[in-house]
Design an enzyme around this catalytic site. Structure first.
Site, short mmCIF file in Angstrom:
data_model
loop_
_atom_site.label_atom_id
_atom_site.label_comp_id
_atom_site.label_asym_id
_atom_site.label_seq_id
_atom_site.Cartn_x
_atom_site.Cartn_y
_atom_site.Cartn_z
N GLU A 45 -28.04 16.58 -33.75
CA GLU A 45 -27.88 15.70 -35.34
C GLU A 45 -26.42 14.63 -34.88
OE1 GLU A 45 -29.85 19.33 -36.36
OE2 GLU A 45 -27.96 18.95 -35.10
N PHE A 99 -29.96 31.77 -45.94
CA PHE A 99 -29.98 31.22 -44.75
C PHE A 99 -29.84 29.78 -44.46
CE2 PHE A 99 -33.04 29.57 -41.27
CZ PHE A 99 -32.22 30.26 -40.45
N GLN A 100 -28.97 29.42 -43.54
CA GLN A 100 -28.71 27.91 -43.58
C GLN A 100 -28.17 27.29 -45.02
OE1 GLN A 100 -32.07 25.99 -41.50
NE2 GLN A 100 -31.06 26.46 -39.38
N MET A 142 -7.81 9.47 -19.27
CA MET A 142 -6.74 9.16 -20.22
C MET A 142 -5.98 10.39 -20.36
SD MET A 142 -5.38 6.49 -21.66
CE MET A 142 -6.54 5.12 -22.08
N LYS A 193 -34.44 21.83 -51.58
CA LYS A 193 -35.57 21.65 -51.29
C LYS A 193 -36.69 21.49 -52.46
CE LYS A 193 -38.56 23.98 -47.80
NZ LYS A 193 -38.78 24.70 -46.77
#
Length: 563
Positions: free
Chosen positions: A54, A116-117, A478, A166
């Site tokens: 993602e 869940f999630q 760096m 959803k």
């Protein structure tokens, strides 16, 4: 006749089509699956690019937005899918990149149950978005999506996140074509005040040693030509922020280099000697100003800026010119006199000679080790004129900003304000979709590449002809430089034991070549740019190497170090 109804996911996709969205970058999952089902049905109209993470999706959306000037779109599922977008949101906010992120969410009856999630992405993303909203009812989809795109692209652009449950994706409603043309209490284009234009013009007309600072705001306003007309009429030397490097051609006679920590010597020194400082579409961040208490104290500051909160935030503005510079620059140009500042410009050329030793060592080294600078020199030789350079973060980014020839608009994509390692590879993917006919060059270090190298899979799947130049010094360059200069050479956790990058390229069906000798470099770059497919060119460069000039943290801009 009864109006036809659609499920929420179809309405959402139809809204994206109404916004003329062509590409979506994303990764599917349970809570966003109805939207992916709709994308399958509308696949002839919208191309979904399946990234491998993602974070890759949102950086790709950024790259697409930066090169195309359109709103980038990415999609993810709930929970970890949503939280994986946060770095990209922060990057887009601070670099003013217009993107709309759509995240799936658990059904509304499960909100707050630790399902869940489930994650509260609205509160998590609040500090790193221009606006965010959660959709729990299908009837709200149309208005909220239209509002999201309007806010993302209007005024100072930025990221918007829309979280959709959803059940809202599955409920039915009619699809109504509406257009969002305004949002209450949101005024993205402030009125330009004539009196401030007159005051600014008077200051510029009386200036003996004016200096213009240009930032990405000019590009975002599509005002490159207006800026060029302004500085050419007033004969003002121009210095650029990192993100403003592609506003003017690098070889323009008025362009005097980049500002800031690793910027050019002359504009940094002479910032503290100019009498009028004209800042256009930039925000005076700390990498540009150094110690703000010792920054341009002798100068009258004119600040052209679209966002009121940026004026006076870091540096006091004697003449604030609030408004879109696409509008304010022509008004200012009309009122200034045609001028000549030959002596002042000559002073910059004299000061630039103090960098000659550094430039020669970077571009034409006499020792055996290859340098990052000479790689950029030969890239300039063989690249297309309108090529887009996408850089990661670190020493190679600063070297490229110093030596790459930016000769066309929207030709630079990099992570400026946030400094996100791993940005360049997925951003280059998005840029390739945003500019199909332009050559996309991804310049990356060995540290940054390994943060998002899974996106090689996206390049493979979509057969993208991106040219990847890996500058490999086997260290985090760096950080290593700062340890060398400011931590008494205590090199803590900067050595990298790297994989065989050529084997990785082979695994992803990508042509690869590793260069360790100077005599092979030119030919390899020439052949890479002639290829019609993706290529990874690994160049092993000098390990113990520091980028100069450099303004140490907390120092004044005229305390720039050359060694």
């Amino acid at each position: 006749m009864q109006e036809k109804t659609y499920i929420g996911s179809d309405i959402l996709v139809k809204e994206l089509l109404a916004e003329k969205v062509e590409y979506i970058f994303g990764y599917p999952g349970g809570a966003i699956m109805p939207v992916y089902d709709a994308l399958y049905r509308y696949s002839d109209h919208i191309h979904h690019i399946l990234t491998r993470h993602e974070q890759g999706a949102i950086h790709a959306a950024q790259g697409y937005a930066r090169v195309s000037g359109k709103v980038g779109v990415c999609v993810s599922t709930s929970g970890p899918g949503a939280t994986n977008l946060i770095t990209g949101l922060a990057d887009a906010l601070i670099d003013s990149t217009p993107i709309v992120c759509i995240t799936g969410q658990v059904p509304s009856n499960l909100l707050g149950t630790d399902a869940f999630q489930e994650i509260d992405v609205i509160d998590i993303s609040l500090p790193v978005t221009k606006w965010n909203a959660q959709i729990t009812r299908v009837c709200d989809i149309t208005y909220i999506i239209r509002k999201a795109f309007y806010i993302a692209r209007s005024g100072r652009p930025g990221p918007v996140l829309i979280d959709i449950t959803k059940d809202a994706q599955l409920q039915k409603d009619i699809f109504q074509k509406t257009i969002c043309q305004e949002v209450s209490n949101f005024h993205p284009y402030p009125q330009v005040h004539e009196n401030n234009i007159k005051t600014a013009a008077a200051l510029i007309n009386s200036a003996k040693k004016p200096l213009a600072l240009v930032g990405q705001g000019v590009t975002l306003a599509n005002a490159e030509e207006e800026f060029k007309a302004f500085v050419e009429k007033a004969d003002i030397p121009v210095a650029s922020t990192l993100l403003g490097l592609d506003v003017m051609d690098s070889v323009h006679p008025l362009f005097v280099g980049m500002l800031g920590m690793h910027g050019s010597y002359a504009p940094n020194i002479l910032t503290n000697q100019c009498d009028v400082l004209i800042a256009v579409g930039m925000r005076f961040d700390d990498r540009v100003t150094g110690d703000v208490n010792r920054y341009a104290r002798q100068a009258k500051v004119i600040h052209l800026e679209i966002e009121a909160c940026e004026i006076g935030k870091n540096i006091f503005s004697h003449v604030p010119v609030l408004g879109d510079c696409k509008e304010s620059l022509p008004l200012l140009t009309e009122k200034i006199r045609k001028a000549a500042h030959k002596g002042w410009l000559a002073h910059f050329r004299i000061m630039q000679r103090k960098e000659e030793k550094i430039i020669q060592e970077d571009l034409n080294p006499e020792k055996d080790d290859l340098t990052m600078g000479e790689v950029i020199k030969w890239i300039n030789q063989y690249k297309d004129k309108d090529a887009v350079l996408v850089t990661d973060v670190g020493q190679h980014q600063m070297i490229a900003s110093r030596y790459f020839n930016f000769s066309s608009r929207k030709s630079q994509i990099t992570s400026g304000g946030l400094g996100t390692m791993g940005f360049s590879l997925p951003a280059a993917i998005g840029a390739q979709f945003g500019a199909r006919d332009r050559q996309i060059i991804c310049l990356v270090g060995d540290g940054g590449l390994q943060m998002t190298l899974q996106e090689f899979g996206t390049i493979l799947q979509d057969q993208l002809p991106i040219k990847i130049v890996l500058l490999n010094n086997n260290i985090l360059g760096m950080v290593h430089q700062w340890q060398d200069l400011f931590f008494e050479k205590r090199y803590s956790s900067t050595e990298l034991l790297n994989p065989d990058f050529m084997q990785l390229a082979k695994a992803y069906d990508m042509q690869g070549r590793k260069i360790t000798r100077r005599e092979d470099l030119q030919k390899a770059l020439k052949e890479m740019f002639e290829l019609k497919k993706a290529c990874l060119l690994e160049v092993v460069v000098k390990k113990q190497y520091n980028v100069f000039p450099m303004i140490p943290s907390g120092a004044a801009v005229d305390e720039v170090r050359l060694a």
